[in-house]
Scaffold this motif. Structure first.
Motif, short mmCIF file in Angstrom:
data_model
loop_
_atom_site.label_atom_id
_atom_site.label_comp_id
_atom_site.label_asym_id
_atom_site.label_seq_id
_atom_site.Cartn_x
_atom_site.Cartn_y
_atom_site.Cartn_z
N MET A 3 -0.32 12.67 -12.96
CA MET A 3 -0.48 11.22 -12.96
C MET A 3 -1.64 10.81 -12.07
O MET A 3 -1.66 11.15 -10.88
N ARG A 56 11.40 1.74 -9.54
CA ARG A 56 11.70 2.44 -8.29
C ARG A 56 12.53 1.55 -7.36
O ARG A 56 12.64 0.35 -7.57
N ASN A 57 13.07 2.19 -6.32
CA ASN A 57 13.76 1.44 -5.26
C ASN A 57 12.88 1.37 -4.03
O ASN A 57 12.20 2.34 -3.70
N ALA A 112 9.75 10.91 8.99
CA ALA A 112 10.38 11.66 7.91
C ALA A 112 10.50 10.91 6.58
O ALA A 112 10.58 11.53 5.53
N PRO A 118 9.69 8.86 3.14
CA PRO A 118 8.58 9.00 2.21
C PRO A 118 7.45 8.02 2.56
O PRO A 118 7.71 6.87 2.92
N ASP A 157 5.20 6.85 0.56
CA ASP A 157 4.62 6.36 -0.69
C ASP A 157 4.86 4.87 -0.88
O ASP A 157 4.60 4.33 -1.93
#
Lengths: 343, 693
Positions: A20, A36-37, A91, A93, A95
């Motif tokens: 992607m 997404r959450n 720790a 994510p 993103d």
């Protein structure tokens, strides 16, 4: 047979994800968040001010983020909020699916080396703030004749506090050290509501806590003028307490003034941040969404029901207050540590 | 709107019985029942998930749903407690003591029947207490300050004798272990970090969930695995009749139910007394006051189940009292509920007791109806549930371990949860094998922190004046009687016995007692280490740990030396004449100790093998993440250790896994531990549905 088919599908999925492209435009942000959450981390137990605020915020935030992700709140209480801060900084994510609404003391813990902070307050990607808390030292009038800090230098007043490491203890201890007050501080109450109950019983006569606690939990005491507030800590006097002096107004010299200014600046205490390293386009989109949410009329209506006062702060203001706190003169810092009890 | 209580109560029942509200209430109840069964999940998790959904509801409906959920978690938590010795929530830890032995004897149905009946009666009682005490709520709560709370905790601690299973010295030493463990964490008086070993995990003290599951759940499973026998061999479980017998038991002991329900409701009303404490105090009360309890409690006496269950459901009504009257939540769940009130513009405090009585009575009715619904649903399924005890151990053990691993991780979402679980499992198992009573450890743990806290507040605030407060004095006398009565009684009994020639003799511990003697030595070393490692702390930080550690050394030494001394007649058969009479195995109670038949070597081999499986699960978790590890663990254990067929293995493992995935990943949205696999392929984490690595 069936298993290999599943494996093939899964592999294809993973491979596809790897390819992607990360193009930097609004569509990419929207594509990313679709389905997404976003998890908002709260470093305290459910039920309190920060948790409730996060829940109200979560309800409205999703519709302002491109792609309309689902927003959920996750509690990670521990070490006075530091556990969640450490977790999100190191720790979680990076993103843009994890954000944190830390409770107060983000910079203070680092400066005073309280606990085990494993983060740099200036490297969080701040999105903004929803206001500034105001800390007040309040007494129940019928329990004591003391009406000002000056009175409190002549007569003992019994205060409740959470623990010796908590700001509810450190501040009155500092008043004793620097302003000569005679507060007898009893630590060990598990939370503000327990101290307020102890006041109602007459076990303690007051405490140093947040003004918001009185507003939301004991509005009748404010309304019936049952409390006297000796000092307030905030950038400016709260409209509710026009006659209560700011701590900085009581400073006897420049060092004290700098110390008190640091202690009463709360611009970072009700803010929201991403961990460092989130792609810039997503971080920018979330900052916009954050600022839009706290100005959203529907959000404000919900916040008002819960008696939250929103007073939007920009990301730059929050970051600036962190930087300013960390730039404190070392002599002032030494004096501050000493005044707070040398810990 | 109304201020006439009766009218308000009538209005309120109309509000609650509205079909839509009743539906929301029921769905709350269903959710609460499911969460109560699963260890580690409870009312708190349920409320935090539900809360955002209730923003859109009207206040009455929201309250009905939330209270429905939180009122019944302590009804269904009995199920795993009775069936597998796994406390569903901390409120059912005391239920295990007699509930699980009943299941072992093939009386699971009876135990469940009694538990649900006691629960519903207790719950209704709590609601009634709440309902009638509304006019006098505030002054009542204001009677209880920190000194009174301290005295209540001391009364609780005085229950230790009743929980020690006939071994008072070991019981006292065990209670000291519990208190010492409770002092771990930052001390509120000096900000000393006590035994936190530089971790954030232990900063706020050890969470109770890994502690309770470790002490009670895993040791029982380990024993089943070691003995290779299921929970019971009695296939007559689960007929309707046994359940009804349980119901009859409750009505036969109605006075006990009322006493324990009162304990639950009153203590529940006191902020600071949580579910974790209340069931123990009720159980201890029953063990002390019921006829013949000292022989039968702990071996499957239905009265033990009734006492614990009646109290923990009554608590819910009680816990609403401070929440309503002062806005002071009695527990974290209540704190959430309080948050919900505020969102719906309901301000706890005097208003709720006068102008908004309709809201208050809606709560009362909600709690009452939820309890009836909850117990009713449990009853419908009790028969089927009771048959679970017949499942082969090769299937049951991995299922329970898998669920306990996920459940325990909910305590603080940290690896420390698993280390603590395994550490305390080991301790719990050794204590069980050595015939050391485990309930006092939990009692010490739940009360230790509170006692230290309230003691410091009381002394700082009142010096020693608080000792003369009337309520404190009454309670302390009560505690003293509780401690002294068994001693005095046994002394009097001793005098009544015909005078034998008393003599001391030094003896070598019998082979049967040798491991116990060694373990006692280890306990003494443990206490000594605690003292040595805290030498340089400030006085206030080490006061409590030292007091209990020294006491622990004292009790340990007495027990230790007792193993080398023989009292009484010189005849060789007087092996029972040690300082402490020692209950060997207890096969008189109908529970067969299959492990006693094994050689020590074989037992250790099997136990080691089981520990290996537990560690493997943990290692897999580190490698591929908890959820994938769960599937691998379930399948490989059932297939290779349990030697089940592939078909059987997969039919059980896969649905279990899917349920866990949906519940924990999709609904509870757990923050999973990071695995190496996920670190290597971070792209997988960016998919919501796969973000559990």
């Amino acid at each position: 047979m069936r298993f290999s088919k599943f494996a093939a599908t899964a592999l294809a999925g993973v491979a596809l994800a790897g390819f992607m492209p990360a193009t930097a435009n609004a569509d990419a942000v929207s594509d990313f968040y679709k389905g997404r959450n976003i998890t908002i981390f709260v470093g305290l137990s459910p039920g309190g001010l920060y948790s409730t605020w996060a829940q109200i915020f979560a309800k409205h935030f999703g519709k302002h983020v491109p792609g309309n992700p689902t927003v959920i709140v996750k509690h990670m209480p521990g070490a006075g909020g530091q556990k969640a801060l450490n977790y999100v900084y190191n720790a979680a994510p990076k993103d843009g699916t994890a954000i944190i609404t830390p409770n107060s003391g983000v910079a203070r813990n680092v400066i005073l080396k309280r606990g085990n902070p494993k983060y740099d307050p200036t490297k969080f990607r701040w999105l903004g703030g929803w206001g500034e808390p105001s800390t007040v030292l309040s007494l129940l009038k019928h329990l004591t004749p003391v009406r000002s800090l000056k009175d409190a230098t002549k007569q003992q007043v019994i205060l409740g506090a959470i623990s010796k490491s908590s700001i509810t203890y450190l501040l009155p201890a500092m008043y004793n050290n620097l302003l000569g007050t005679k507060f007898k501080i009893i630590a060990g109450y598990k939370g503000g509501s327990k101290v307020r109950l102890a006041m109602e019983k007459g076990e303690v006569q007051g405490w140093s806590g947040q003004l918001a606690g009185w507003v939301s939990r004991k509005p009748e005491w404010l309304r019936d003028d049952k409390l006297v507030h000796l000092v307030q800590l905030s950038s400016k006097r709260s409209p509710i307490l026009p006659n209560t002096p700011l701590l900085s107004e009581l400073a006897k010299n420049d060092t004290q003034k700098e110390m008190f200014n640091f202690l009463q600046s709360g611009k970072g205490d009700r803010a929201t941040a991403l961990p460092p390293g989130v792609p810039a386009d997503r971080a920018m989109a979330l900052e916009k969404a954050y600022q839009a949410t706290i100005r959203d009329a529907a959000f404000q209506a919900d916040a008002k029901k819960r008696k939250f006062k929103t007073d939007p702060l920009t990301a730059a203001e929050v970051l600036g207050s962190m930087k300013q706190a960390l730039a404190m003169k070392s002599a002032t810092l030494m004096a501050l540590k000493k005044a707070l009890g040398g810990k | 709107m109304e201020s006439d209580p009766l009218l308000a109560a009538a209005t309120a029942i109309g509000i609650v019985l509205d079909p839509t509200r009743l539906m929301f209430l029921s769905s709350g109840v269903l959710m609460g029942l499911v969460l109560g069964i699963i260890p580690g999940l409870g009312g708190l998790v349920g409320l935090s998930i539900l809360l955002p959904f209730t923003f859109a509801l009207d206040p009455f409906t929201a309250i009905a749903m939330l209270l429905g959920l939180s009122a019944v978690t302590v009804t269904s938590d009995t199920i795993p407690a009775v069936l597998f010795s796994v406390p569903g929530t901390v409120g059912s830890a005391a239920t295990i003591l007699d509930g699980y032995p009943m299941a072992q004897k093939g009386e699971a149905g009876r135990a469940l029947g009694a538990a649900f009946t006691a629960s519903v009666i207790g719950g209704l009682f709590g609601a009634v207490v709440l309902g009638v005490s509304i006019p006098i709520l505030r002054p009542l709560v204001l009677l209880i300050g920190s000194p009174e709370l301290l005295a209540i905790c001391i009364v609780g601690l005085s229950m230790v004798a009743a929980l020690s299973g006939g071994a008072p010295l070991k019981g006292m030493a065990a209670v000291c272990i519990g208190i010492l463990v409770a002092t771990v964490g930052e001390d509120s008086q000096t900000a000393t970090l006590r035994w936190t070993f530089d971790t954030n995990y232990l900063w706020d003290g050890l969470p109770i969930v890994p502690f309770a599951l470790g002490m009670f759940a895993i040791p029982e499973i380990a024993d089943m695995v070691v003995s290779r026998k299921g929970i019971t061999g009695d296939t007559n479980v689960g007929n309707r009749w046994s359940q009804l017998q349980g119901v009859r038991d409750v009505f036969k002991n109605y006075f006990l139910v009322l006493r324990c329900a009162s304990i639950g409701a009153i203590l529940g009303a006191i902020p600071g007394m949580g579910a974790a404490v209340i069931d123990w105090i009720a159980y201890g009360h029953a063990a002390r006051t019921e006829k013949g309890a000292s022989e039968t409690f702990g071996t499957g006496d239905v009265r033990g189940v009734i006492a614990s269950e009646a109290s923990n459901n009554a608590k819910e009504g009680g816990a609403l009292i401070p929440t309503i009257a002062f806005g002071v939540p009695g527990s974290v769940s209540m704190a959430l509920l309080l948050g919900a009130f505020l969102i719906h513009d309901i301000n706890p405090g005097p208003d709720l007791l006068t102008k908004r009585l309709d809201v208050t009575y809606t709560m009362v009715w909600s709690v009452a109806i939820a309890n009836i619904l909850g117990a009713g649903i449990c009853f419908l399924f009790a028969n089927q549930l009771a048959k679970i005890v017949l499942i082969r151990i090769g299937i049951l053990a991995p299922l329970i371990i898998a669920v306990v691993y996920i459940g325990v991780f909910q305590a603080s979402n940290a690896w420390g949860d698993w280390y603590a679980l395994l550490g305390f499992s080991l301790l719990g198992w050794v204590m069980k094998r050595m015939n050391w009573p485990r309930p006092p450890v939990i009692l010490g743990f739940v009360l230790g922190g509170l006692i230290e806290n309230y003691m410091f507040i009381s002394i700082q605030r009142y010096d020693f004046e608080w000792l003369s407060f009337p309520i404190v004095m009454v309670l302390l006398v009560f505690a003293l009687v509780g401690i002294l009565r068994p001693t005095v009684r046994s002394y009097l009994e001793g005098r009544r016995q015909p005078k034998a020639r008393r003599s001391f003799r030094f003896v070598r511990p019998s082979p049967k007692e040798r491991p116990d003697t060694v373990f006692t030595g280890i306990v003494i070393v443990f206490f000594s280490t605690a003292i040595l490692s805290s030498l340089f702390w400030e006085l206030e930080a080490k006061l409590m740990p030292w007091a209990v550690a020294w006491a622990g050394i004292g009790f340990g030494l007495m027990h230790f030396i007792g193993r080398f001394i023989s009292f009484g007649a010189e005849a060789p058969k007087a092996a029972a004449g040690n300082i402490e009479t020692h209950d060997p195995g207890g096969d008189t109670t109908g529970i067969v100790d299959h492990i006693a038949a094994l050689t020590t070597r074989e037992m250790l081999r099997r136990a080691g093998n089981f520990l290996g499986w537990c560690l493997l699960y943990l290692a897999l978790t580190a490698l591929i993440g908890l959820l994938p590890a769960m599937l691998v663990f379930l399948v490989s254990y059932m297939r290779f250790q349990g030697r089940e067929s592939w078909r059987m293995t997969l039919t059980i493992a896969i649905p279990t896994w899917i349920f866990a995935y949906l519940l924990f990943h999709r609904i509870v949205a757990v923050v999973w531990p990071k695995s190496f696999f996920g670190d290597w392929f971070p792209v997988i984490r960016s998919f919501q549905s796969l973000n559990f690595l």
